[in-house]
Design an enzyme around this catalytic site. Structure first.
Site, PDB file in Angstrom:
ATOM      1  N   ASP A  53      32.617  41.346  48.322  1.00  0.00           N
ATOM      2  CA  ASP A  53      33.877  41.892  48.475  1.00  0.00           C
ATOM      3  C   ASP A  53      34.288  42.325  46.952  1.00  0.00           C
ATOM      4  O   ASP A  53      34.123  41.526  46.015  1.00  0.00           O
ATOM      5  CB  ASP A  53      34.542  40.680  48.766  1.00  0.00           C
ATOM      6  N   TYR A  58      39.680  46.252  40.819  1.00  0.00           N
ATOM      7  CA  TYR A  58      38.722  45.183  39.693  1.00  0.00           C
ATOM      8  C   TYR A  58      38.127  45.887  38.772  1.00  0.00           C
ATOM      9  O   TYR A  58      37.612  47.079  38.759  1.00  0.00           O
ATOM     10  CB  TYR A  58      37.828  44.650  40.703  1.00  0.00           C
ATOM     11  N   ARG A 131      47.369  44.718  48.762  1.00  0.00           N
ATOM     12  CA  ARG A 131      49.014  44.063  49.108  1.00  0.00           C
ATOM     13  C   ARG A 131      49.747  44.869  49.812  1.00  0.00           C
ATOM     14  O   ARG A 131      49.682  46.287  49.846  1.00  0.00           O
ATOM     15  CB  ARG A 131      49.242  43.751  47.580  1.00  0.00           C
ATOM     16  N   SER A 160      44.919  41.875  52.765  1.00  0.00           N
ATOM     17  CA  SER A 160      44.824  40.811  51.804  1.00  0.00           C
ATOM     18  C   SER A 160      46.246  40.582  51.266  1.00  0.00           C
ATOM     19  O   SER A 160      46.934  41.441  51.014  1.00  0.00           O
ATOM     20  CB  SER A 160      43.989  41.434  50.626  1.00  0.00           C
ATOM     21  N   ASN A 161      46.335  39.281  50.973  1.00  0.00           N
ATOM     22  CA  ASN A 161      47.679  38.859  50.496  1.00  0.00           C
ATOM     23  C   ASN A 161      49.038  39.410  51.224  1.00  0.00           C
ATOM     24  O   ASN A 161      49.999  39.613  50.702  1.00  0.00           O
ATOM     25  CB  ASN A 161      47.875  39.324  49.172  1.00  0.00           C
ATOM     26  N   SER A 212      40.142  32.528  45.101  1.00  0.00           N
ATOM     27  CA  SER A 212      40.277  31.485  44.410  1.00  0.00           C
ATOM     28  C   SER A 212      40.121  30.308  44.779  1.00  0.00           C
ATOM     29  O   SER A 212      41.011  29.433  44.784  1.00  0.00           O
ATOM     30  CB  SER A 212      41.738  31.685  43.447  1.00  0.00           C
ATOM     31  N   LEU A 214      38.408  27.724  43.896  1.00  0.00           N
ATOM     32  CA  LEU A 214      38.263  26.872  42.937  1.00  0.00           C
ATOM     33  C   LEU A 214      39.527  26.326  42.033  1.00  0.00           C
ATOM     34  O   LEU A 214      39.526  25.868  40.983  1.00  0.00           O
ATOM     35  CB  LEU A 214      36.913  27.083  41.694  1.00  0.00           C
ATOM     36  N   ARG A 267      25.113  29.658  39.239  1.00  0.00           N
ATOM     37  CA  ARG A 267      26.251  29.133  39.966  1.00  0.00           C
ATOM     38  C   ARG A 267      26.460  29.876  41.389  1.00  0.00           C
ATOM     39  O   ARG A 267      26.783  29.204  42.309  1.00  0.00           O
ATOM     40  CB  ARG A 267      27.473  29.289  39.202  1.00  0.00           C
TER      41      ARG A 267
END
Length: 297
Positions: A53, A58, A131, A160-161, A212, A214, A267
């Site tokens: 994604d 970005y 958005r 998204s959003n 997000s 985390l 990770r």
């Protein structure tokens, strides 16, 4: 005792024949050299991740600027084109620095062509409106998305959003199904549980891509009440707090696909352990309440 578990098998992306992994890798922090980016992509594939994604916005906060994350990913694909067949590529358009939101027909027509050029691919698997543009009628947005699919530039569409009412308004003008919705979701951002986002997704069969997961990294801090619970719970399954946090989202019946944002290969690979983590109802709700900082009624 009933345990909440995670199905590790690929699943359809909404009402489509596009199969995706139960985890995604996100590129909102992707920057640097091609070799490093290639290493991260390989790490994600090694972890069983097939959903990648990104978005045109970005990279705006890096010296490379707007579009640079897509371009860097495109450089990886240009150097190793054999990787393309192993992944489902999702990107987003509709945010422009200084604007801030644009989804009119002329803008989206240029945005999709620019994304394809930066990614160096012929078709995007999932194109999402990043958005809601309050100044563009959803009928116009729907027509733009339909043209993208009809032209063979996009396989499927998502949002998204977007609030549930915004999804409804867009879908009302579409013959194509909206395949996915991408809300922020974690024990520290639980609004989708109660604002109708996850309920709508389950009712309509939308894939939920949770960004997000985390909580901006706060859930990896053992001193945070939710972080401490996640660390302890993960330890019982041989994973860390971050991986346990991913699993916490994934066991929800909406089958949330968390977007892993890590920029280190170790990770990214560790995230694969999320599918091994199981939860009881009581354990899951304990993390929810710790994240909320309040007791449920």
């Amino acid at each position: 005792m009933t345990m909440l578990t995670i199905d590790p098998a690929p699943r359809p992306l909404g009402a489509s024949d596009i199969l995706v992994s139960p985890l995604a890798w996100g590129m909102w922090r992707l920057h640097g050299g091609v070799a490093h980016a290639h290493t991260l992509v390989e790490a994600a594939l090694d972890a069983g991740i097939t959903l990648f994604d990104t978005a045109d916005i970005y990279g705006t906060d890096t010296p490379a600027g707007f579009g640079s994350a897509e371009a860097l990913f495109g450089d990886v694909l240009a150097q190793a084109p054999q990787l393309r067949d192993r992944m489902v590529i999702a990107t987003k358009g509709g945010i422009r620095p200084g604007n801030p939101y644009r989804s009119d027909a002329a803008y989206l027509a240029q945005a999709i062509d620019d994304s394809l050029a930066r990614l160096r691919i012929e078709r995007i698997d999932l194109y999402q409106i990043h958005r809601r543009d309050f100044l563009t009628h959803p009928q116009e947005v729907a027509a733009s998305l339909t043209r993208m699919v009809d032209a063979g530039k996009v396989r499927g569409i998502g949002v998204s959003n977007h609030r549930p009412a915004e999804v409804d308004a867009l879908q009302a003008f579409l013959k194509l199904p909206i395949l996915s919705t991408q809300p922020e979701f974690s024990p520290l951002h639980t609004a989708p549980l109660t604002d109708g986002t996850l309920d709508q997704a389950m009712a309509r069969g939308l894939a939920v891509l949770g960004w997000s997961p985390l909580g901006g990294g706060r859930l990896t801090d053992r001193s945070h009440p939710a972080g401490g619970l996640l660390a302890d719970h993960g330890a019982r399954f041989g994973v860390d707090a971050a991986t346990a946090a991913l699993s916490w989202s994934m066991v929800h019946p909406a089958r949330i696909i968390p977007i892993v944002g890590s920029q280190t290969p170790e990770r990214i690979r560790a995230a694969a352990g999320a599918v091994r983590v199981e939860w009881t109802h009581a354990e899951w709700y304990a993390v929810l309440q710790a994240g909320m900082g309040a007791t449920l009624p």
